[in-house]
Scaffold this motif. Structure first.
Motif, short mmCIF file in Angstrom:
data_model
loop_
_atom_site.label_atom_id
_atom_site.label_comp_id
_atom_site.label_asym_id
_atom_site.label_seq_id
_atom_site.Cartn_x
_atom_site.Cartn_y
_atom_site.Cartn_z
N TRP A 1 0.82 -1.20 0.00
CA TRP A 1 0.00 0.00 0.00
C TRP A 1 0.86 1.25 0.00
O TRP A 1 1.79 1.38 0.80
CB TRP A 1 -0.91 0.02 1.23
N ASN A 2 0.52 2.17 -0.90
CA ASN A 2 1.24 3.44 -0.99
C ASN A 2 0.50 4.48 -0.14
O ASN A 2 -0.56 4.99 -0.53
CB ASN A 2 1.32 3.90 -2.45
N ILE A 3 1.05 4.74 1.03
CA ILE A 3 0.38 5.62 2.00
C ILE A 3 0.21 7.02 1.44
O ILE A 3 -0.85 7.65 1.61
CB ILE A 3 1.15 5.64 3.33
N ASN A 4 1.23 7.53 0.75
CA ASN A 4 1.15 8.89 0.19
C ASN A 4 0.01 8.99 -0.82
O ASN A 4 -0.73 9.98 -0.83
CB ASN A 4 2.48 9.27 -0.45
N ASN A 5 -0.13 7.98 -1.67
CA ASN A 5 -1.20 8.01 -2.67
C ASN A 5 -2.58 7.93 -2.02
O ASN A 5 -3.53 8.60 -2.45
CB ASN A 5 -1.03 6.86 -3.66
N ILE A 6 -2.69 7.11 -0.98
CA ILE A 6 -3.97 6.98 -0.28
C ILE A 6 -4.37 8.32 0.34
O ILE A 6 -5.51 8.79 0.17
CB ILE A 6 -3.89 5.88 0.79
N VAL A 7 -3.44 8.95 1.04
CA VAL A 7 -3.73 10.23 1.69
C VAL A 7 -4.06 11.29 0.65
O VAL A 7 -4.99 12.09 0.81
CB VAL A 7 -2.55 10.66 2.58
N GLN A 8 -3.29 11.31 -0.45
CA GLN A 8 -3.54 12.31 -1.50
C GLN A 8 -4.94 12.14 -2.09
O GLN A 8 -5.65 13.13 -2.30
CB GLN A 8 -2.50 12.18 -2.60
N THR A 9 -5.36 10.91 -2.34
CA THR A 9 -6.70 10.68 -2.89
C THR A 9 -7.78 11.10 -1.90
O THR A 9 -8.78 11.70 -2.28
CB THR A 9 -6.86 9.19 -3.26
N LEU A 10 -7.58 10.79 -0.63
CA LEU A 10 -8.57 11.16 0.38
C LEU A 10 -8.70 12.66 0.55
O LEU A 10 -9.79 13.18 0.84
CB LEU A 10 -8.21 10.52 1.72
N ALA B 1 -8.56 18.49 7.67
CA ALA B 1 -7.54 17.89 8.54
C ALA B 1 -6.16 18.45 8.20
O ALA B 1 -5.91 18.91 7.08
CB ALA B 1 -7.53 16.38 8.37
N ILE B 2 -5.28 18.40 9.18
CA ILE B 2 -3.87 18.74 8.97
C ILE B 2 -3.08 17.45 9.14
O ILE B 2 -2.99 16.89 10.24
CB ILE B 2 -3.39 19.80 9.98
N VAL B 3 -2.56 16.94 8.02
CA VAL B 3 -1.82 15.68 8.04
C VAL B 3 -0.38 15.97 8.43
O VAL B 3 0.29 16.80 7.82
CB VAL B 3 -1.87 14.99 6.67
N THR B 4 0.10 15.29 9.46
CA THR B 4 1.47 15.51 9.94
C THR B 4 2.40 14.33 9.65
O THR B 4 3.61 14.49 9.64
CB THR B 4 1.48 15.79 11.45
N THR B 5 1.83 13.15 9.44
CA THR B 5 2.64 11.97 9.09
C THR B 5 1.92 11.16 8.02
O THR B 5 0.72 10.88 8.16
CB THR B 5 2.87 11.07 10.32
N LYS B 6 2.64 10.82 6.96
CA LYS B 6 2.15 9.87 5.95
C LYS B 6 3.36 9.10 5.46
O LYS B 6 3.96 9.41 4.44
CB LYS B 6 1.40 10.57 4.81
N SER B 7 3.72 8.09 6.22
CA SER B 7 4.97 7.37 6.04
C SER B 7 4.75 6.06 5.30
O SER B 7 4.09 5.15 5.82
CB SER B 7 5.63 7.10 7.40
N ASP B 8 5.33 5.95 4.09
CA ASP B 8 5.27 4.69 3.36
C ASP B 8 6.12 3.62 4.04
O ASP B 8 5.77 2.43 4.00
CB ASP B 8 5.76 4.89 1.92
N GLU B 9 7.19 4.04 4.67
CA GLU B 9 8.07 3.07 5.32
C GLU B 9 7.41 2.49 6.57
O GLU B 9 7.38 1.27 6.77
CB GLU B 9 9.39 3.73 5.70
N ASP B 10 6.84 3.36 7.41
CA ASP B 10 6.20 2.89 8.65
C ASP B 10 4.76 2.43 8.42
O ASP B 10 4.20 1.75 9.28
CB ASP B 10 6.19 4.02 9.69
N LYS B 11 4.17 2.84 7.31
CA LYS B 11 2.75 2.59 7.03
C LYS B 11 1.86 3.27 8.08
O LYS B 11 0.86 2.71 8.55
CB LYS B 11 2.43 1.09 6.99
N VAL B 12 2.25 4.50 8.44
CA VAL B 12 1.55 5.25 9.48
C VAL B 12 0.98 6.54 8.89
O VAL B 12 1.65 7.22 8.10
CB VAL B 12 2.48 5.56 10.66
N VAL B 13 -0.24 6.87 9.30
CA VAL B 13 -0.87 8.14 8.95
C VAL B 13 -1.29 8.82 10.25
O VAL B 13 -1.89 8.19 11.13
CB VAL B 13 -2.11 7.95 8.07
N VAL B 14 -0.94 10.11 10.39
CA VAL B 14 -1.35 10.90 11.55
C VAL B 14 -1.92 12.21 11.05
O VAL B 14 -1.34 12.86 10.17
CB VAL B 14 -0.17 11.17 12.51
N PHE B 15 -3.07 12.61 11.60
CA PHE B 15 -3.59 13.94 11.27
C PHE B 15 -4.40 14.48 12.44
O PHE B 15 -4.87 13.73 13.31
CB PHE B 15 -4.43 13.93 9.99
#
Length: 624
Positions: free
Chosen positions: A388-397, A529-543
């Motif tokens: 899963w590409n976390i950056n792409n998921i967040v960008q689409t959302l 929302a204000i996204v502060t973490t979107k890490s493909d390596e960790d697979k973590v999203v924080v906002f």
């Protein structure tokens, strides 16, 4: 544009057109049917004699008939009378349904005039806060294999919707449609509530009951096209290809196999705008979801367009007649029912659709975020969890028009995230007494994660389709020849969510918890929302959104201890929601439940929280 009699009278034309009883017992009939030789009212009352009650020709293609009352003072038509309009063309009569018919049973107009008019009990109250929509189809709302009714939905399902924390119901398939499997999108009678589910007063009972429960009700309205049915639809009402539609190739939608309206025709405008007033005034709907709008906006119907530049939106392909109609429709809806909500289903992303009319926009309040369920289905079908590409998921959302509001949703009505995630194992391992198989564990975890991530980041309103809140274990399929007219997949098994021995209850409870959290914090209506973490390596999203801090760990195996989570507000934070607690695993019950914001800052914010986050788990924190 000049509207005869002014906008108010013009858009209340449903009170004149069609067939109506007057106070003195006489019957008044008015139709627009240009280019024909004559109209007659026929039915059992005159033994279907086309010569007994002919209409009188008026100017501009209109026809009028007034029938005096019977000698005993009763009207010619009684409640339950079957009748039709006989249209004469080239010396032949063709039996038709009036375009303005307000009740139709199986291709027959039934005169609906109960002795006592429905008495509304609850006032309409418009919503001025976050919108949490429960999209529902009355017919499939029973656990049994049958077509459910308006009254059963009102008595059995509305209390469930209220308990679940939704504040809005969006009703599909209400406008009469001959083919049940069309999901209500091939409308045959625009002013008739579907008789499959009961009488018109039964629909009023449903809406009244919803208002009494503090819920607003939206109608899924289809003004983008109409069924091509001739005998029981609008098609060839005038015994030719014109009438309310374009009479040339513009009047046909090749992909949908349906007819397309001529929005420049004054009588088409009268018909469609009156239709909106009718559902507002007579049934007290609080707004509309406009379906199939992309098809209306472009001469190509958006079928081959990529919409990559503004030239794609505002070029020669744009159907300005349709754009003008939609603008007028929104103006009308707000003028006579201020506070009404309109949602547009448009895949193209036309920039002006959700801007106020005074700014040059079309006046819709919300746009369906139609790319989001597509994204999730594509990911689950074509990618391993580790890919899963976390950056792409967040960008689409997050990808939506500036200052435009979107309705986020994670799955389409005909789709089921739960079925896609767990498939056949749902039939053998959903008992709390059976082992947690890897498939079931992953399925429940991702069902909760995907829906919460979409809810929190994907829009300014949230939408759930009936049954998806508890992971209904079947794709939706209407009775048809290909499945032997089976209702097996055309129902909603609420009994699964209510069974304390089944794991569906975990997903149902998590959905309720999400809504309760939104009701308390109103984060949907408090800005993006204000996204502060979107890490493909960790697979973590924080906002951060609405005073809450959302943390998602989408990693398949890795837990993080003392993971730094950015926040801009100092103080102590506590756990509001954890996806695994309600998901039945409960690892967060054994962890620290409060967190202190400390310096130094992190990822551009002034403070950080140090949290523990297991794999495939989401947590939401609020400031104490």
């Amino acid at each position: 544009m000049h509207l005869p009699g002014g906008l108010k009278k013009f858009t209340l034309s449903y009170r004149e057109y069609g067939v109506h009883i007057n106070k003195n017992g006489s019957i008044s009939c008015l139709e627009w049917c240009p280019g024909v030789q004559g109209l007659s009212l026929v039915g059992d009352f005159n033994k279907w004699d086309e010569t007994a009650h002919p209409y009188k020709s008026l100017e501009n293609g209109k026809w009028f008939l007034q029938v005096p009352p019977n000698p005993d003072g009763t009207p010619l038509l009684k409640n339950g009378t079957i009748y039709k309009i006989a249209v004469k063309k080239n010396g032949n009569y063709f039996y038709k349904l009036s375009p303005w018919a307000n009740y139709v049973e199986k291709s027959k107009m039934v005169f609906y005039h109960p002795e006592n008019a429905y008495q509304w009990k609850n006032l309409v109250t418009h919503l001025n806060k976050s919108l949490r929509i429960y999209e529902a189809h009355v017919g499939i709302s029973s656990p049994e294999g049958k077509v459910n009714t308006y009254r059963a939905f009102a008595d059995d399902v509305i209390p469930r919707i209220q308990r679940q924390g939704y504040n809005c119901i969006q009703l599909m398939a209400i406008m009469e449609h001959a083919y049940y499997g069309s999901f209500g999108y091939q409308v045959t009678s625009f002013f008739a509530p579907s008789s499959r589910f009961g009488k018109p007063d039964d629909l009023k009972y449903l809406i009244d009951k919803a208002h009494g429960a503090g819920l607003i009700v939206l109608l899924d309205v289809v003004h983008s096209h109409a069924s091509k049915n001739i005998e029981d639809g609008l098609n060839q009402w005038t015994c030719d290809d014109g009438g309310y539609f374009h009479s040339n190739a513009r009047g046909y939608h090749s992909q949908w196999d349906s007819r397309l309206f001529d929005y420049t025709n004054l009588e088409t405008q009268r018909f469609l705008l009156s239709n909106l007033r009718y559902w507002q005034e007579e049934y007290k709907f609080d707004g509309f979801r406009f379906d199939g709008v992309t098809s209306m906006l472009y001469h190509s119907h958006g079928l081959s367009d990529r919409f990559e530049s503004y030239d794609d939106y505002f070029g020669l392909n744009t159907d300005t007649q349709s754009v003008t109609y939609l603008t007028l429709a929104n103006y009308l809806i707000q003028k006579y029912r201020p506070g009404s909500i309109t949602v547009v289903a448009d895949r193209s992303g036309l920039p002006t659709l959700c801007r106020p009319i005074e700014e040059g926009g079309q006046g819709f309040e919300y746009r369906l975020a139609m790319s989001l369920p597509d994204m999730w289905i594509n990911i689950l079908k074509h990618q391993q969890d580790e890919e899963w590409n976390i950056n792409n998921i967040v960008q689409t959302l997050e990808n939506r028009r500036y200052m435009g509001k979107s309705v986020a949703y994670a799955e389409m009505p005909c789709q089921s995230l739960a079925t896609g995630l767990m498939d056949k194992e749902m039939y053998g391992f959903m008992s709390i007494n059976s082992p947690y198989t890897p498939v079931i564990e992953r399925g429940i975890a991702l069902h909760n994660l995907i829906r919460l991530l979409t809810y929190g980041l994907g829009g300014e309103a949230w939408l759930n389709f009936i049954g998806n809140e508890f992971g209904h274990p079947e794709w939706l399929d209407f009775p048809r020849i290909g499945n032997n007219e089976s209702f097996q997949y055309c129902r909603r098994q609420f009994n699964l969510a209510d069974d304390k021995n089944l794991r569906y209850k975990f997903m149902n409870s998590f959905d309720q918890a999400m809504n309760n959290m939104e009701e308390k914090h109103q984060f949907l209506s408090r800005g993006p929302a204000i996204v502060t973490t979107k890490s493909d390596e960790d697979k973590v999203v924080v906002f951060e959104r609405g005073g809450l801090v959302f943390v998602f760990n989408l990693h398949t195996t890795k837990a993080y201890t003392d993971y730094w989570v950015a926040t801009d507000v100092p103080g102590r934070y506590r756990l509001v929601l954890a996806s695994d607690v309600i998901g039945g695993k409960g690892s967060y019950l054994r962890t620290l439940r409060t967190y202190d914001a400390r310096q130094p800052g992190h990822h551009g914010r002034r403070y950080h929280l140090s949290v523990y986050i297991p794999p495939r788990v989401a947590i939401v924190l609020e400031r104490v």
